[in-house]
Design an enzyme around this catalytic site. Structure first.
Site, PDB file in Angstrom:
ATOM      1  N   GLY A 151      39.717  61.504 124.676  1.00 32.43           N
ATOM      2  CA  GLY A 151      40.815  60.789 124.178  1.00 32.43           C
ATOM      3  C   GLY A 151      41.238  61.397 123.036  1.00 32.43           C
ATOM      4  O   GLY A 151      41.899  60.781 121.798  1.00 32.43           O
ATOM      5  N   SER A 152      40.693  62.658 122.643  1.00 31.53           N
ATOM      6  CA  SER A 152      41.170  63.227 121.307  1.00 31.53           C
ATOM      7  C   SER A 152      42.800  63.287 121.305  1.00 31.53           C
ATOM      8  O   SER A 152      43.466  63.197 120.151  1.00 31.53           O
ATOM      9  CB  SER A 152      40.609  64.564 121.064  1.00 31.53           C
ATOM     10  OG  SER A 152      41.053  65.532 121.929  1.00 31.53           O
ATOM     11  N   ASN A 153      43.321  63.715 122.476  1.00 35.89           N
ATOM     12  CA  ASN A 153      44.948  63.868 122.130  1.00 35.89           C
ATOM     13  C   ASN A 153      45.546  62.374 122.247  1.00 35.89           C
ATOM     14  O   ASN A 153      46.528  62.135 121.207  1.00 35.89           O
ATOM     15  CB  ASN A 153      45.566  64.382 123.547  1.00 35.89           C
ATOM     16  CG  ASN A 153      45.355  65.907 123.634  1.00 35.89           C
ATOM     17  OD1 ASN A 153      45.926  66.525 122.587  1.00 35.89           O
ATOM     18  ND2 ASN A 153      44.516  66.427 124.512  1.00 35.89           N
ATOM     19  N   MET A 174      42.773  61.962 134.832  1.00 37.87           N
ATOM     20  CA  MET A 174      42.333  62.992 135.777  1.00 37.87           C
ATOM     21  C   MET A 174      42.768  62.650 137.327  1.00 37.87           C
ATOM     22  O   MET A 174      41.933  62.836 138.201  1.00 37.87           O
ATOM     23  CB  MET A 174      40.766  62.931 135.737  1.00 37.87           C
ATOM     24  CG  MET A 174      40.331  63.644 134.371  1.00 37.87           C
ATOM     25  SD  MET A 174      40.972  65.115 133.867  1.00 37.87           S
ATOM     26  CE  MET A 174      40.251  66.265 134.746  1.00 37.87           C
ATOM     27  N   HIS A 231      48.727  70.106 129.446  1.00 36.57           N
ATOM     28  CA  HIS A 231      47.857  70.822 130.475  1.00 36.57           C
ATOM     29  C   HIS A 231      47.212  71.888 129.767  1.00 36.57           C
ATOM     30  O   HIS A 231      47.939  72.763 128.841  1.00 36.57           O
ATOM     31  CB  HIS A 231      48.513  71.250 131.675  1.00 36.57           C
ATOM     32  CG  HIS A 231      47.605  72.096 132.684  1.00 36.57           C
ATOM     33  ND1 HIS A 231      46.687  71.370 133.252  1.00 36.57           N
ATOM     34  CD2 HIS A 231      47.268  73.455 132.593  1.00 36.57           C
ATOM     35  CE1 HIS A 231      45.851  72.295 133.830  1.00 36.57           C
ATOM     36  NE2 HIS A 231      46.490  73.608 133.592  1.00 36.57           N
ATOM     37  N   LYS A 284      45.717  53.977 147.466  1.00 37.31           N
ATOM     38  CA  LYS A 284      46.051  54.829 146.288  1.00 37.31           C
ATOM     39  C   LYS A 284      47.460  53.711 145.809  1.00 37.31           C
ATOM     40  O   LYS A 284      47.600  53.516 144.559  1.00 37.31           O
ATOM     41  CB  LYS A 284      46.746  56.147 146.608  1.00 37.31           C
ATOM     42  CG  LYS A 284      47.066  56.787 145.222  1.00 37.31           C
ATOM     43  CD  LYS A 284      47.344  58.020 145.219  1.00 37.31           C
ATOM     44  CE  LYS A 284      47.491  58.927 144.044  1.00 37.31           C
ATOM     45  NZ  LYS A 284      46.880  60.275 143.840  1.00 37.31           N
ATOM     46  N   LEU A 332      45.741  62.363 140.242  1.00 35.15           N
ATOM     47  CA  LEU A 332      47.100  62.794 140.516  1.00 35.15           C
ATOM     48  C   LEU A 332      47.902  61.455 140.669  1.00 35.15           C
ATOM     49  O   LEU A 332      47.551  60.607 141.364  1.00 35.15           O
ATOM     50  CB  LEU A 332      47.146  63.627 141.853  1.00 35.15           C
ATOM     51  CG  LEU A 332      47.383  65.192 141.727  1.00 35.15           C
ATOM     52  CD1 LEU A 332      47.766  65.704 143.041  1.00 35.15           C
ATOM     53  CD2 LEU A 332      48.455  65.443 140.850  1.00 35.15           C
TER      54      LEU A 332
HETATM   55  C1  GRF Z   1      42.694  68.339 127.417  1.00 33.12           C
HETATM   56  O1  GRF Z   1      42.392  69.712 127.377  1.00 33.12           O
HETATM   57  C2  GRF Z   1      44.096  68.234 128.081  1.00 33.12           C
HETATM   58  O2  GRF Z   1      44.924  69.161 127.970  1.00 33.12           O
HETATM   59  C3  GRF Z   1      43.725  67.996 129.526  1.00 33.12           C
HETATM   60  O3  GRF Z   1      42.489  67.314 129.524  1.00 33.12           O
HETATM   61  C4  GRF Z   1      41.883  67.386 128.201  1.00 33.12           C
HETATM   62  C5  GRF Z   1      41.983  65.877 127.646  1.00 33.12           C
HETATM   63  O4  GRF Z   1      41.025  66.146 126.389  1.00 33.12           O
HETATM   64  N1  GRF Z   1      44.627  67.478 130.218  1.00 33.12           N
HETATM   65  P1  GRF Z   1      41.116  64.829 125.445  1.00 33.12           P
HETATM   66  O5  GRF Z   1      40.435  63.413 126.454  1.00 33.12           O
HETATM   67  O6  GRF Z   1      42.693  64.453 124.879  1.00 33.12           O
HETATM   68  O7  GRF Z   1      40.217  65.122 124.145  1.00 33.12           O
END
Ligand code: GRF
Length: 191
Positions: free
Chosen positions: A14-16, A91, A110, A66, A93
Site C-alpha cells: 500500500g505505498s501508493n 491483485m 501498472h 466471483k 481482475l
Molecule cells: C505497484 O508496483 C503497482 O504499480 C502494482 O502493484 C504495486 C503495488 O505497490 N499494481 P504498493 O502496494 O502500492 O506499494
C-alpha cells in the site's frame, strides 16, 4: 466545494495507497473515503487506520462465485458512497458486475510502459527482458488484464548494472509521486 470521493482497493503493502491518502488529506478536490483490501492482513489496512481512513477487509471465500464476491465488495463500499475506485496494487481482475457498478470510474496503476509487460510482474518482466527504459502507466480499467485506455505514463531509464531490487524500489518511488499528480489532474476537470 464538493470533493471527489475515492475508494482505494489494494491487496498488499500500500505505498501508493499511502501517498494518495497523504495527497488527499491536503486536497480541495478529492478525499479518500475508505480503503478496501481482499487480504485481511495486508499492510495497506494498517496504513489506512494510521491515516484515519476506514479500512475494510473483504476476502474471497473458497469456491465463492466471483459475482457474489464482487457483490460483497460493492455492499461494503456502498455506505461510503465512492464516486471513483482507485486500484493500487489490487491483485484481482475485476468482473463485469463490479465494472458496471462503477462504469468508467475505475483507474489503476501498472508498473510498466503498457502495452508492454501487462500482468502480475511488470517490473520483473521488464528487467528480465533487459530493457533500457521502463516506467509506469495509469489507465482506466476494463475487463482485460491491464488493457484499459491509458491516461498517463512516466518513463525512466535503467541505471546500467543496477540490481532488480534497486530498479523496483526506484520505480515504486516514482509511482508514489506520479499517481497523486495524475489523479489531481483527472479530478480537477470534473469538480
Ligand atoms: C505497484 O508496483 C503497482 O504499480 C502494482 O502493484 C504495486 C503495488 O505497490 N499494481 P504498493 O502496494 O502500492 O506499494
Amino acid at each position: 466545494m464538493t470533493k471527489v470521493r475515492i475508494a482505494i482497493l489494494a491487496s498488499g503493502s500500500g505505498s501508493n495507497a499511502e501517498s494518495i491518502m497523504k495527497w488527499a488529506a491536503d486536497s480541495d478536490i478529492a478525499e479518500v473515503v475508505c480503503v478496501l483490501s481482499d487480504k485481511r492482513k495486508a499492510l495497506v489496512l494498517e496504513r489506512a487506520k494510521n491515516n484515519n481512513v476506514p479500512a475494510l477487509a473483504v476476502s474471497k471465500k473458497k469456491n465463492e462465485d466471483k459475482t457474489y464476491f464482487e457483490q460483497r465488495m460493492i455492499a461494503s463500499l456502498e455506505g461510503y458512497r465512492p464516486d471513483w475506485i482507485v486500484l493500487a496494487g489490487f491483485m484481482k481482475l475485476l468482473g463485469p458486475h463490479f465494472l458496471k457498478t462503477y462504469d468508467k470510474k475505475i483507474v489503476n496503476i501498472h508498473p510498466s510502459l503498457l502495452p508492454l509487460f501487462p500482468g502480475v510482474d511488470g517490473y520483473g518482466d521488464a528487467f528480465k527482458a533487459n530493457v533500457t527504459e521502463s516506467g509506469c502507466t495509469i489507465h482506466y480499467v476494463d475487463a482485460g488484464m491491464d488493457t484499459g485506455e491509458i491516461i498517463a505514463q512516466k518513463k525512466f531509464d535503467l541505471v546500467p548494472g543496477e540490481s532488480f531490487e534497486d530498479f523496483k524500489a526506484r520505480g515504486l518511488a516514482i509511482e508514489n509521486k506520479f499517481y497523486p499528480e495524475v489523479l489531481e489532474k483527472l479530478f480537477k476537470d470534473i469538480v
